[in-house]
Scaffold this motif. Structure first.
Motif, PDB file in Angstrom:
ATOM      1  N   ALA A 268       4.203   6.765  -7.070  1.00 14.45           N
ATOM      2  CA  ALA A 268       3.616   8.076  -7.309  1.00 14.45           C
ATOM      3  C   ALA A 268       2.095   7.958  -7.307  1.00 14.45           C
ATOM      4  O   ALA A 268       1.517   7.198  -8.064  1.00 14.45           O
ATOM      5  CB  ALA A 268       4.104   8.641  -8.636  1.00 14.45           C
ATOM      6  N   ILE A 269       1.451   8.698  -6.407  1.00 12.41           N
ATOM      7  CA  ILE A 269      -0.002   8.698  -6.277  1.00 12.41           C
ATOM      8  C   ILE A 269      -0.437  10.152  -6.207  1.00 12.41           C
ATOM      9  O   ILE A 269       0.118  10.936  -5.438  1.00 12.41           O
ATOM     10  CB  ILE A 269      -0.442   7.962  -4.995  1.00 12.41           C
ATOM     11  N   ASP A 270      -1.469  10.500  -7.004  1.00 18.08           N
ATOM     12  CA  ASP A 270      -1.936  11.882  -6.924  1.00 18.08           C
ATOM     13  C   ASP A 270      -2.809  12.058  -5.681  1.00 18.08           C
ATOM     14  O   ASP A 270      -3.238  11.092  -5.047  1.00 18.08           O
ATOM     15  CB  ASP A 270      -2.664  12.311  -8.197  1.00 18.08           C
ATOM     16  N   VAL A 271      -3.054  13.308  -5.318  1.00 18.40           N
ATOM     17  CA  VAL A 271      -3.762  13.627  -4.077  1.00 18.40           C
ATOM     18  C   VAL A 271      -5.177  13.049  -4.076  1.00 18.40           C
ATOM     19  O   VAL A 271      -5.623  12.497  -3.072  1.00 18.40           O
ATOM     20  CB  VAL A 271      -3.794  15.156  -3.851  1.00 18.40           C
ATOM     21  N   GLU A 272      -5.886  13.141  -5.190  1.00 19.58           N
ATOM     22  CA  GLU A 272      -7.248  12.610  -5.248  1.00 19.58           C
ATOM     23  C   GLU A 272      -7.246  11.097  -5.014  1.00 19.58           C
ATOM     24  O   GLU A 272      -8.109  10.573  -4.309  1.00 19.58           O
ATOM     25  CB  GLU A 272      -7.904  12.930  -6.583  1.00 19.58           C
TER      26      GLU A 272
ATOM     27  N   LEU B 229      -8.030   6.327  -1.506  1.00 17.85           N
ATOM     28  CA  LEU B 229      -7.477   5.169  -0.807  1.00 17.85           C
ATOM     29  C   LEU B 229      -7.653   5.280   0.708  1.00 17.85           C
ATOM     30  O   LEU B 229      -7.997   4.300   1.371  1.00 17.85           O
ATOM     31  CB  LEU B 229      -5.997   5.002  -1.155  1.00 17.85           C
ATOM     32  N   GLU B 230      -7.426   6.467   1.252  1.00 16.25           N
ATOM     33  CA  GLU B 230      -7.597   6.670   2.687  1.00 16.25           C
ATOM     34  C   GLU B 230      -9.037   6.396   3.115  1.00 16.25           C
ATOM     35  O   GLU B 230      -9.281   5.759   4.141  1.00 16.25           O
ATOM     36  CB  GLU B 230      -7.199   8.090   3.092  1.00 16.25           C
TER      37      GLU B 230
END
Length: 74
Positions: A8-12, A17-18
């Motif tokens: 689980a990773i939040d959008v921010e 990371l991107e």
């Protein structure tokens, strides 16, 4: 959720990371498909490292790969 809850990773955080992956790939001239690269970035971020700390670590750990490729460039 089992094992999926570990991812689980939040959008921010995903955007962060991107951006790191894109910048690090360009700087180190390494593919994001390189074995262990993306995993290492996610791991460093999950440990709470800042962007600068992540880049510093990646430079040390993956720079030899980029240097090796330049040595054998046609």
């Amino acid at each position: 959720m089992g094992l999926l809850s570990d991812f689980a990773i939040d959008v921010e955080d995903l955007e962060f990371l991107e951006a790191i992956l894109a910048d690090a790939c360009n700087e180190l001239k390494i593919s994001p498909d390189h074995h262990g690269f993306v995993t290492r970035v996610v791991d460093l971020r999950s440990q709470g490292h800042s962007r600068e700390e992540i880049f510093r670590t990646l430079r040390v750990e993956f720079a030899s790969i980029a240097d090796h490729r330049q040595d054998y460039a046609p």
